[in-house]
Design an enzyme around this catalytic site. Structure first.
Site, PDB file in Angstrom:
ATOM      1  N   HIS D 147      47.224  73.176  -2.553  1.00 20.10           N
ATOM      2  CA  HIS D 147      48.402  72.778  -1.770  1.00 20.10           C
ATOM      3  C   HIS D 147      49.302  71.798  -2.543  1.00 20.10           C
ATOM      4  O   HIS D 147      50.409  71.510  -2.096  1.00 20.10           O
ATOM      5  CB  HIS D 147      47.987  72.112  -0.451  1.00 20.10           C
ATOM      6  N   ASP D 184      41.824  81.158  -0.487  1.00 24.26           N
ATOM      7  CA  ASP D 184      41.678  80.133   0.547  1.00 24.26           C
ATOM      8  C   ASP D 184      42.438  80.621   1.779  1.00 24.26           C
ATOM      9  O   ASP D 184      43.482  81.265   1.659  1.00 24.26           O
ATOM     10  CB  ASP D 184      42.282  78.816   0.029  1.00 24.26           C
ATOM     11  N   HIS D 186      44.193  79.209   3.804  1.00 23.39           N
ATOM     12  CA  HIS D 186      45.516  78.601   3.997  1.00 23.39           C
ATOM     13  C   HIS D 186      46.424  79.021   2.842  1.00 23.39           C
ATOM     14  O   HIS D 186      45.947  79.350   1.754  1.00 23.39           O
ATOM     15  CB  HIS D 186      45.358  77.078   4.082  1.00 23.39           C
ATOM     16  N   ASP D 272      37.224  78.834   3.260  1.00 21.96           N
ATOM     17  CA  ASP D 272      37.507  78.562   4.668  1.00 21.96           C
ATOM     18  C   ASP D 272      37.963  79.784   5.444  1.00 21.96           C
ATOM     19  O   ASP D 272      38.333  79.665   6.616  1.00 21.96           O
ATOM     20  CB  ASP D 272      38.507  77.409   4.815  1.00 21.96           C
TER      21      ASP D 272
HETATM   22 ZN   LIG Z   1      42.111  75.924   2.995  1.00 19.41          ZN
END
Ligand SMILES: [Zn+2]
Ligand SMILES: [Zn+2]
Ligand SMILES: [Zn+2]
Ligand SMILES: [Zn+2]
Lengths: 373, 373, 373, 373
Positions: D147, D184, D186, D272
Site C-alpha cells: 500500500h 493480497d 486489498h 488475507d
Molecule cells: Zn491486505
C-alpha cells in the site's frame, strides 16, 4: 577460544502449553480469573530473539534436539510415571504433578512429545560436549526440569534435565563424577532427591531460603547413606544481590566443586534470581550472572577440560530475562553481542547489592555445615 | 458500620494507553522487543473483577468520577505542564515525563481526558467523605499519581492524586491539616516535593530503600523551611515481610500520624510491596495489607472521624494483586467477600516474614531521625 | 418508552476458560501453535466496556444471573449430559462436546457453575420480561448457547439458552407459542433439533450457507411430525451485506414470525455476521443490526406486547463487535450513547451491501420453500 | 529441483511496533478501547514457527537482510518522505501515513531502521535470484509494503517492497521488464501509482472489489501515458473461493503475464484472501494458494527461467495463516513438510468454493476491459 558454544533450541518446545495457569496458580473455580501463565513460551522466545538481534545466534553452534527415548528417560524416571504422562498426552493433556496443587504442571495434547524432545535436547548437548564439538553449551528449552522428581513432575517441570544429563554422561560417556549446580532461585529438589544416596553426582543448590517448594532446600539436607555429604544447600535470605551470590560462590560453591573434581559440570540455570523476577525476591543483573558463569567456567577448565552444560530453568520477567541470558551466553562463548543491557545500570544502583552482614551470616552457616562433613 | 465504603471506578480509566512500554521500559531501537506494559488495565480491572465475583462491589457505594477542571489541577500542577499534556493528547499522545527515560510515562490520544477523569474521581471521593456519604473510600483508578510532580509526570503517573485530594480538602472543605501516607513500595517523591515547605500536609513514605526513583526517599529528607519535619521517609531494605512493615507502622508511622493529628488521611495505596511484585523485592500478602489498613483506620477514627481515602497506585503481579486489593477493601468496609485468598497461606509461610535484626536497625535509624526533629 | 431495557451481566461469566483453543481449533500435537481462543472474555467484555463508556449501562436495568438449577437445565438437556459436565467441572475441566473435534467446547475447573450461571441469567431475563420489569432484554453472556444440543455441547456452547428461555416461558409463565430467531451467522442447529417435532416453538435461523456446523441449516430442514413447518432455515451465500439481510427479514422472517404470532420472541444474537468477523464472510455493520432489531421489535409490539429477549451468541472481531452490540442495545432501549461508531461509514461504503441478484435468488428459494408448506 | 528456495527472515523485523492500533484502527479518544493490532509480529512469527516445526526452514536457503540504503529507497520514495520517517524514528516513532486516518501506519522508535531492513531483505532476495543462488524466494517480512506510495506510507506499509524489488532488478541487474502480481485481498494501490506511466513494469492486482483502500482498484484504472494498458485490476465480489480465483488466474492474469513476458515476476503475497481473514470476505485455503503459486511458477519457468519473488503482505487470522504460508512455500520449493493443514478440509467443504455466475460475470468484465486495450 576455538570451539564454539552450543545452543540447544527447537521451535516445538515453544509450543508446550501451560495456559491452565494464571501466573503459577491453576485458574478457575471462581477464585482466580484466567490470565497468562508465568511459564510461557514468550519468556524463552525473547531470549532467543535477543540472541538473534544481538548477532550471537549465528556464532553459536545450533544443537538440534531429538526425542529422548523411553529407556533414556527411564534412567531417572519411573516407568509408570512415564506411562501416565503418555496417556494424558495422547488424550487432552493433563497435570504432570498428578494433582498436587503446590506443584501444578499442566501440559496440553502432545505434551509428552514436547517434553521428550526437550529432554533429548539435553542429551544431544551432552554428546556435543563429550565429543568435543562444542566448548560448552546452553540448552534454551522448556518445559524446565529441575523440580521434577523420579515419579512426578513438579513446579512446571516434567523431566529432570540435569539428572538425565548426568546419567547420560555416566552411562553413555563413561564419566564417574558429575556435578550439578542449581542457581535457579528456587530449590533444586529434583536432583537432591534423585541423587540423595549417590556419591557419584554432587548436587548443589543456591536458592532463596524456603521459597519453593515449601520447606525444601534446608541447610542440613546433605544427602544420605553413601551420598551423605554430596548434597549442598545454600539457602539465602530474600533480598540478596550480587555481593551475596558471589560470596556464596567463592566461599562455598566453588570450593565444593573443586573438592569433588567433577568430570562434567551441569548448571540448572534458572534466571529467576533476577532483580525483577515476580517469583522470588533476589536482585541479580546480567553482570552477576556473567560473573557466576565465568567462575564456574574456571573450575570446569581446571577440573574437566571446560565441560559445562547449562540447562535453562526458571526466569519470569519477560522484559529483563533476555539480558540475563545474553550475559551468560556471552560469558560462555567469549563473544560480545551488539546490544547493551539497559537494565544493568539500574540494577547495579540498587541499595543492597553488596554483601550484607545478615547475608554473610547465612553463608557462614553453610560453611560451618560443610566443615562438619 | 452504618456508612458504606466508597469505590471510585470508571471504565474509561481502563482505556489509558501505556503500550509503548515493555514492562517499565520504552521498547524499540533494537534493544527491547515490544511486550506488555507493566502498568496496564488488566492489573486494575482484575481487582474490580474479583470485588464483583466476591460480592463486594454491590455493597460499596460507587463514586463516579467527573473530569477535574484545569483550575483544580492547577492547585498542584503548573499551567504549562497541563498545556503540554493537552497538546500531546490532542495529537497522537506522548510522554508525560517529557522525555526523561527514567520516568517514562506514555499515554495515547485522548490521554489527557482520561488523566483528568482519574483526578476528578479523587476529588469526588474527597467530597463524598467530607459530606459524610461514605465512611471512607478506595479510588481504584489509573493512571497512578504518586510519582507525578508539579511540572512533570513520572513513573507512569500524570497528575498527583494525593496532592490534589489534599488541596481539595483544604481549599474546598476548609481542612487545616491533611496527612498523606504512601505505602506504595516506591518512594512517594511527588508529594514530598510538592509539600516540601508546607507544614499543613504531613507526607510519609514507606518504601524499599533506593528502589525508585533512584536516590530518592532517603531518611534525611525531612522537608524544608516551614515544612521541615513534615516529611518522613521510611526506607526499608529489600526482602521485608509483614514483620518489618507492621513494626514500622507501629513504631514510626502511626505515632507520626497521631502527633500530627490530621483532619483527613490519604493513602497512596500501591500494592507493589506484595510478595510477587516484579518491581520491588518485598513480601507482603493480603493479611499484611489488611492489618496496615486497620491500623490507619484506628488513627483516623481517633483523629478525624475516620476520614480516610486510599488512592490506588502501583501493583504489577496480575494474579495476586486482586487479593491484596480485596483484603484492603474488606478491612475498610468491614465486609467479607465470598472468596478466600489462595496466596495468603503461601506468603505467610515464606521465611523472612518476621522482623529481622537488620530490618529492625533500619527502623531504628528512622526513629532516631524523628527524635532529632 | 417508560420501561427500561434489561441487561444480563455477571463478571464470573467472563472467567469461563476456553484457552485450549487457538482460534476455533484445539491447539497442540505439533500442528497448531497455542494462541488465543476466538471465544474469549475480551470479546464480550469490550461490549460491556463500550456500553459503560457510552453512558448506556447506567440507563439499563441490570439483571443479575442466578445459577440455573439442574431441573431447569433438565427441561432441555439430558440428565447424563449434565452429570458428565459436573464431573468434568469438579475435576480439571474438559470438553462439553464430549470429544467431537468439530464442536470442541473446552471449559476449565468450575466451568459447570459458570455455564449454569449463564443459563440462569437467561431465565432471570425471561422473568423480568414476563413480569413487566423491563421492556425487553439483552443477555450479554458467555459461554454462548445456540449450538448446544440436548445431549452435548457444540461450537463453544454448553447449554442452549434460547431453548431454556422458551421452555421457561412456557412452563413457568404459561406461554403457548414462543419464537426463536437465530441471526448468528452460523446455523442455529441446537434449537432446530431440540424443537424439531414441537409446533409450540417456531425456530428460524438466518445464516451463511453451510458454514458451521458443516452441512447443517439446509433449506429443506423444516421440522418433522407435528413440528413440520415450524423450522425455517434461511441460508445465504457468503458475501451478503445489509441489502440481503433486510430483504430476508422483510420477505421471509418477519412474515413467518407474524404468521406464527408468538407470545415471546427470543433472538440468538450472534454478531458474527459483522463485516470483519473472522469466522464467516458477511458484511453487516451496526446500522444493519439496529435495523434488524427494530423490525423484530415491531413484530413483537404487534404480537406480544414487545416481549423480546436477545441472548448473545458469537461475534469474534474484538475491535468492531462492541459497536454492533451498542447499535442493537440503542435500538432496543431507544437510548443513544455518547460514542459514534467509527466502523459504520467504512462498512457502509463496501461494494456489495445492496441486495445482489444471486442473493435475491437465494431468498426466493426460501420463499418458495415456505409457500410449499 | 536442484536450487533451493530462499527465505528472507530477520528477527528484528518482528520488533516493528504497531501497538497504537486496535485491529486496524488507532485506539484512543474514548472511542476504541486499546487492543491488539491486526498487523503484529505474531502473524508472521507463527508462519516461521510452522515452517520450523514442519521441517522446512532447514531445507530453505536463509537470505539475511541488510539495511536498504537511502539512495536505494530513493529509487521509489521521495527524499522528504524518507527524511520525515527518519526524524520520527529518531524521536518516539510516529505515523508513516502522515496523519491520514484511513491509512494509519504507526511505528515505534527505531522503526525506520526496521523498515529499511525489511526493504533491504527484498533487495537481497532479488540479488539471490538474479545470481542464481536460489530458484525463487519468499520474503517473510514486516512491515508490509504494497500500500506504500512514493511519498507516504499507507495501510501498515512504509516502503513499497515490490516496487523497490522491480527497480533493483532493473537498475542493478539490467532487467527490462518486471511484472508485479498482487494477490493480497486489498488493492495494490502502491505499485499501481508508482508505475502508472511506466510500461516497463506490469502491475496486476486481484482483490476484493472496493474493500481497501476505498474506491481504489477499479477495473478501468489501466495506467496512463506510455503506461496505459500496463496496469490490470481484477476486482472480485466478496465471498469468492478457489473457483473464482483460479478462473481469474487462468483467464486474465496468466495470459496478461505471458503477453508481457517479464524477466522477473514479483508477487505481493498477502494471505488475507484466506477463508478466516477478518479484513476481507474471501474463502481461500492452502490448496488454492498452492495452486496459484504453481500457475505463476509455470509462467515464470517459461518466461524468465523461473525467477519469482514473493513478498509477504497482509494476512491477519493468526491460527490459519501459517498453513497458507506453508502451502505456498511447499509449492515454491517442491518440498513437503511434516504437518498436515487441519483447515484445508474445512475450507474445501464451504459452500461457494466453485465459480459462481456473478463471479464469472465479474471476471468477464475484466476480460472485456483487457480486450479493449
Ligand atoms: Zn491486505
Ligand atoms: Zn525457579
Ligand atoms: Zn510503585
Ligand atoms: Zn456464530
Amino acid at each position: 577460544m576455538t570451539k564454539p558454544t552450543g545452543l540447544v533450541w527447537h521451535e516445538l518446545l515453544m509450543w508446550h502449553d501451560t495456559h491452565a495457569l494464571a501466573g503459577f496458580m491453576q485458574s478457575g473455580r471462581g477464585v482466580i480469573e484466567p490470565d497468562e501463565p508465568s511459564e510461557s513460551a514468550a519468556g524463552k522466545r525473547r531470549i532467543k530473539n535477543l540472541l538473534d538481534v544481538a548477532g550471537l545466534t549465528e556464532q553459536l553452534l545450533l544443537i538440534k534436539p531429538r526425542p529422548a527415548r523411553e529407556e533414556e528417560l527411564g534412567r531417572v524416571h519411573h516407568v509408570d510415571y512415564i506411562a501416565r504422562l503418555k496417556a494424558m498426552s495422547d488424550a487432552d493433556g493433563g497435570d504432570a504433578a498428578l494433582g498436587d496443587p503446590v506443584g501444578v504442571t499442566p501440559f496440553g495434547p502432545g505434551g509428552y512429545e514436547i517434553a521428550a524432545l526437550a529432554a533429548g535436547g539435553v542429551l544431544e548437548a551432552v554428546d556435543a560436549i563429550m565429543e568435543g564439538r562444542v566448548a560448552n553449551a546452553y540448552a534454551l528449552l522448556r518445559p524446565p526440569g529441575h523440580h521434577a522428581e523420579a515419579a512426578r513432575g513438579f513446579g512446571f517441570c516434567i523431566f529432570n534435565h540435569g539428572a538425565l544429563a548426568a546419567r547420560h554422561a555416566q552411562l553413555v560417556h563413561g564419566l564417574q563424577r558429575v556435578a550439578i549446580l542449581d542457581w535457579d532461585v528456587h530449590h533444586g529438589n529434583g536432583a537432591e532427591r534423585i541423587f540423595w544416596t549417590d556419591p557419584s553426582v554432587l548436587t548443589i543448590s543456591i536458592h532463596q531460603d524456603n521459597c519453593y517448594p515449601p520447606q525444601s532446600g534446608l541447610i542440613d539436607a546433605i544427602g544420605g547413606g553413601p551420598g551423605a555429604g554430596y548434597n549442598v544447600n545454600v539457602p539465602l535470605p530474600p533480598g540478596c544481590g550480587s555481593g551475596a551470590y558471589l560470596a556464596a560462590m567463592d566461599r562455598v560453591i566453588l570450593p565444593a566443586l573443586r573438592a569433588f573434581s567433577p568430570e562434567m559440570i551441569i548448571i540448572a540455570s534458572g534466571l529467576d534470581a533476577g532483580a525483577y523476577d515476580p517469583q522470588a525476591r533476589m536482585m541479580l543483573g546480567g553482570s552477576a550472572f556473567a560473573a557466576m558463569t565465568k567462575r564456574v567456567m574456571n573450575v570446569a577448565a581446571d577440573c574437566c577440560d571446560g565441560r559445562l552444560l547449562l540447562n535453562h530453568e526458571g526466569g519470569y520477567h519477560r522484559p529483563s530475562v533476555p539480558f540475563l541470558g545474553l550475559a551468560i551466553i556471552e560469558a560462555l562463548s567469549g563473544l560480545k553481542g551488539s546490544v547493551e543491557d539497559p537494565f544493568e545500570p539500574i540494577i547495579a544502583g540498587m541499595t543492597g547489592q553488596d554483601l550484607q552482614p545478615h547475608q554473610d551470616a547465612a553463608i557462614r552457616r553453610v560453611e560451618a555445615q560443610l566443615s562438619d562433613v
